[in-house]
Design a protein around this motif. Structure first.
Motif, PDB file in Angstrom:
ATOM      1  N   THR A   1      20.565 124.828 141.441  1.00  0.00           N
ATOM      2  CA  THR A   1      20.978 125.734 140.378  1.00  0.00           C
ATOM      3  C   THR A   1      20.412 127.123 140.636  1.00  0.00           C
ATOM      4  O   THR A   1      19.577 127.320 141.523  1.00  0.00           O
ATOM      5  CB  THR A   1      20.469 125.227 139.014  1.00  0.00           C
ATOM      6  OG1 THR A   1      19.028 125.229 139.019  1.00  0.00           O
ATOM      7  CG2 THR A   1      20.963 123.811 138.748  1.00  0.00           C
ATOM      8  N   GLY A   2      20.848 128.080 139.839  1.00  0.00           N
ATOM      9  CA  GLY A   2      20.348 129.442 139.985  1.00  0.00           C
ATOM     10  C   GLY A   2      18.854 129.540 139.741  1.00  0.00           C
ATOM     11  O   GLY A   2      18.146 130.272 140.429  1.00  0.00           O
ATOM     12  N   ASN A   3      18.370 128.798 138.770  1.00  0.00           N
ATOM     13  CA  ASN A   3      16.943 128.839 138.470  1.00  0.00           C
ATOM     14  C   ASN A   3      16.098 128.242 139.593  1.00  0.00           C
ATOM     15  O   ASN A   3      15.027 128.756 139.922  1.00  0.00           O
ATOM     16  CB  ASN A   3      16.665 128.096 137.162  1.00  0.00           C
ATOM     17  CG  ASN A   3      17.195 128.825 135.946  1.00  0.00           C
ATOM     18  OD1 ASN A   3      17.331 130.049 135.965  1.00  0.00           O
ATOM     19  ND2 ASN A   3      17.497 128.089 134.888  1.00  0.00           N
ATOM     20  N   VAL A   4      16.584 127.156 140.189  1.00  0.00           N
ATOM     21  CA  VAL A   4      15.865 126.546 141.307  1.00  0.00           C
ATOM     22  C   VAL A   4      15.828 127.510 142.489  1.00  0.00           C
ATOM     23  O   VAL A   4      14.788 127.705 143.135  1.00  0.00           O
ATOM     24  CB  VAL A   4      16.527 125.211 141.717  1.00  0.00           C
ATOM     25  CG1 VAL A   4      15.934 124.687 143.021  1.00  0.00           C
ATOM     26  CG2 VAL A   4      16.365 124.183 140.613  1.00  0.00           C
ATOM     27  N   ALA A   5      16.981 128.134 142.778  1.00  0.00           N
ATOM     28  CA  ALA A   5      17.044 129.087 143.886  1.00  0.00           C
ATOM     29  C   ALA A   5      16.162 130.302 143.616  1.00  0.00           C
ATOM     30  O   ALA A   5      15.486 130.817 144.525  1.00  0.00           O
ATOM     31  CB  ALA A   5      18.492 129.527 144.106  1.00  0.00           C
ATOM     32  N   GLN A   6      16.138 130.771 142.377  1.00  0.00           N
ATOM     33  CA  GLN A   6      15.316 131.931 142.021  1.00  0.00           C
ATOM     34  C   GLN A   6      13.831 131.632 142.211  1.00  0.00           C
ATOM     35  O   GLN A   6      13.093 132.432 142.796  1.00  0.00           O
ATOM     36  CB  GLN A   6      15.575 132.334 140.561  1.00  0.00           C
ATOM     37  CG  GLN A   6      14.704 133.481 140.079  1.00  0.00           C
ATOM     38  CD  GLN A   6      14.860 133.730 138.594  1.00  0.00           C
ATOM     39  OE1 GLN A   6      15.806 133.262 137.963  1.00  0.00           O
ATOM     40  NE2 GLN A   6      13.932 134.452 138.001  1.00  0.00           N
ATOM     41  N   THR A   7      13.392 130.472 141.733  1.00  0.00           N
ATOM     42  CA  THR A   7      11.987 130.105 141.867  1.00  0.00           C
ATOM     43  C   THR A   7      11.596 129.964 143.333  1.00  0.00           C
ATOM     44  O   THR A   7      10.545 130.464 143.769  1.00  0.00           O
ATOM     45  CB  THR A   7      11.706 128.780 141.127  1.00  0.00           C
ATOM     46  OG1 THR A   7      12.049 128.934 139.754  1.00  0.00           O
ATOM     47  CG2 THR A   7      10.244 128.396 141.244  1.00  0.00           C
TER      48      THR A   7
ATOM     49  N   PRO B   1      24.317 138.870 139.184  1.00  0.00           N
ATOM     50  CA  PRO B   1      25.507 138.100 138.812  1.00  0.00           C
ATOM     51  C   PRO B   1      25.845 137.064 139.873  1.00  0.00           C
ATOM     52  O   PRO B   1      25.790 137.329 141.074  1.00  0.00           O
ATOM     53  CB  PRO B   1      26.595 139.174 138.717  1.00  0.00           C
ATOM     54  CG  PRO B   1      25.841 140.410 138.336  1.00  0.00           C
ATOM     55  CD  PRO B   1      24.536 140.327 139.050  1.00  0.00           C
ATOM     56  N   GLY B   2      26.164 135.858 139.412  1.00  0.00           N
ATOM     57  CA  GLY B   2      26.428 134.779 140.349  1.00  0.00           C
ATOM     58  C   GLY B   2      25.216 133.931 140.647  1.00  0.00           C
ATOM     59  O   GLY B   2      25.278 133.016 141.475  1.00  0.00           O
ATOM     60  N   GLY B   3      24.093 134.246 139.989  1.00  0.00           N
ATOM     61  CA  GLY B   3      22.878 133.473 140.208  1.00  0.00           C
ATOM     62  C   GLY B   3      22.146 133.807 141.488  1.00  0.00           C
ATOM     63  O   GLY B   3      21.267 133.051 141.921  1.00  0.00           O
ATOM     64  N   ILE B   4      22.471 134.943 142.120  1.00  0.00           N
ATOM     65  CA  ILE B   4      21.818 135.333 143.375  1.00  0.00           C
ATOM     66  C   ILE B   4      20.430 135.891 143.058  1.00  0.00           C
ATOM     67  O   ILE B   4      20.303 136.816 142.252  1.00  0.00           O
ATOM     68  CB  ILE B   4      22.646 136.393 144.112  1.00  0.00           C
ATOM     69  CG1 ILE B   4      24.042 135.850 144.424  1.00  0.00           C
ATOM     70  CG2 ILE B   4      21.951 136.836 145.394  1.00  0.00           C
ATOM     71  CD1 ILE B   4      24.983 136.883 144.994  1.00  0.00           C
ATOM     72  N   PRO B   5      19.367 135.376 143.679  1.00  0.00           N
ATOM     73  CA  PRO B   5      18.014 135.887 143.411  1.00  0.00           C
ATOM     74  C   PRO B   5      17.861 137.338 143.864  1.00  0.00           C
ATOM     75  O   PRO B   5      18.194 137.686 144.997  1.00  0.00           O
ATOM     76  CB  PRO B   5      17.116 134.952 144.239  1.00  0.00           C
ATOM     77  CG  PRO B   5      17.927 133.714 144.452  1.00  0.00           C
ATOM     78  CD  PRO B   5      19.348 134.187 144.555  1.00  0.00           C
TER      79      PRO B   5
END
Length: 327
Positions: free
Chosen positions: A37-43, A161-165
């Motif tokens: 998910t976006g949050n996993v990728a961000q972390t 936008p798009g969940g990109i970190p």
């Protein structure tokens, strides 16, 4: 050999690091309870870029056949300075960011001046300067705390936008703006030449002193960028000796895993970045597979030993050391 074949052969260690990262990150995402998910990728990205920036700095020095054991101390010093200076009005925040980066650059140049003109071994020189830089960090931030402009911190460590970190986009932008022009420049070729054979580089009339100074200066600058990122993630600063030593050692591990030769003259900052991402993802894999924390240092040590041994196998196969740099 055709030009594209030559370039592909020279980039094989970097491409290998990219492939390994894709495999282990896919395994991590598949095993993670939250999935990809976006949050996993961000972390994962925010943790990865901290080591990636320090590894890029270490890469510049290792390419000259040197090593910088002060990068972790500069990283922590930047974190402490940022928690003091990067706050207030937009003008004050901008001044604080510039001041932190200039301080990191200055630390790196001091290292370079000592190594180049003082003619001390890089290990000895940077151990000494690292202790000084950490002492300055303790003076700036004797206790954990401070403040960071939350708007800037959220923008740098959040999602586009798009969940990109955002942190990955910043890392990519810095590589495109700094590493790519450097690699194609005269000074970039001089850095590689110094690492391959300093005597030959000198006989060829290359600016070896300036190349070394630039390499150590970049090491300090990129370590400071990593320290800034740490402040943006934690919203504070801390003069942590543990973090200083950990990031120094891990930066060396990252460049080795990323295919940068400890003998100098071979490798790239892009490989070092993916080496850092691999190293961080391995840590995360150990967590999601619920490996006993007491065994984790042993496992990481075995991974590093395997990476160093794999890189050294090339030396056993070659008959002429010049073949090592004829990628």
């Amino acid at each position: 050999m055709k030009d594209w074949q030559y370039r592909l052969r020279g980039a094989r260690t970097t491409l290998s690091a990219i492939a390994v990262f894709i495999v282990i990150f896919a395994l991590y995402a598949a095993k993670h309870d939250g999935g990809f998910t976006g949050n996993v990728a961000q972390t994962a990205a925010n943790k990865g870029v901290l080591l990636a920036f320090v590894a890029i700095g270490q890469c510049f020095v290792v390419l000259t056949a040197g090593i910088d054991l002060s990068v972790g101390a500069v990283f922590i010093l930047a974190d402490c300075l940022a928690s003091t200076l990067v706050t207030g009005s937009p003008l004050a925040v901008a001044f604080g960011v510039v001041a932190v980066l200039v301080a990191g650059l200055a630390c790196g140049l001091v290292n370079g001046l000592i190594v180049v003109y003082g003619r001390l071994q890089p290990i000895v020189a940077t151990i000494a300067t690292g202790a000084i830089y950490f002492g300055l960090a303790l003076w700036v931030r004797p206790e954990p705390g401070g403040d960071i402009d939350s708007n800037l911190a959220d923008a740098v460590t959040g999602q586009l936008p798009g969940g990109i970190p955002s942190s990955l986009v910043l890392l990519l932008a810095i590589i495109l703006l700094v590493w790519v022009p450097f690699r194609r420049s005269v000074m970039g070729r001089a850095v590689y030449a110094v690492g391959s054979s300093e005597a030959s580089a000198y006989m060829s009339g290359l600016p070896i002193r300036r190349a070394k100074l630039l390499a150590y200066g970049f090491a300090g600058l990129f370590s400071a960028v990593g320290g800034l990122m740490l402040s943006f993630i934690t919203y504070s600063g801390e003069a942590s000796a543990t973090n200083a030593s950990t990031y120094t050692l891990n930066s060396i591990a990252a460049v080795v895993i990323g295919g940068v030769s400890l003998f100098g003259g071979a490798g790239s900052a892009i490989g070092a970045v993916f080496g850092a991402l691999i190293f961080r993802t391995i840590n995360d894999l150990l967590f999601v597979f619920d490996l006993d924390p007491l065994w984790q240092p042993l496992f990481l040590g075995l991974v590093l030993l395997a990476a160093v041994s794999f890189g050294s196998l090339r030396l056993l196969r070659i008959r002429n050391r010049l073949e090592l740099f004829g990628q």
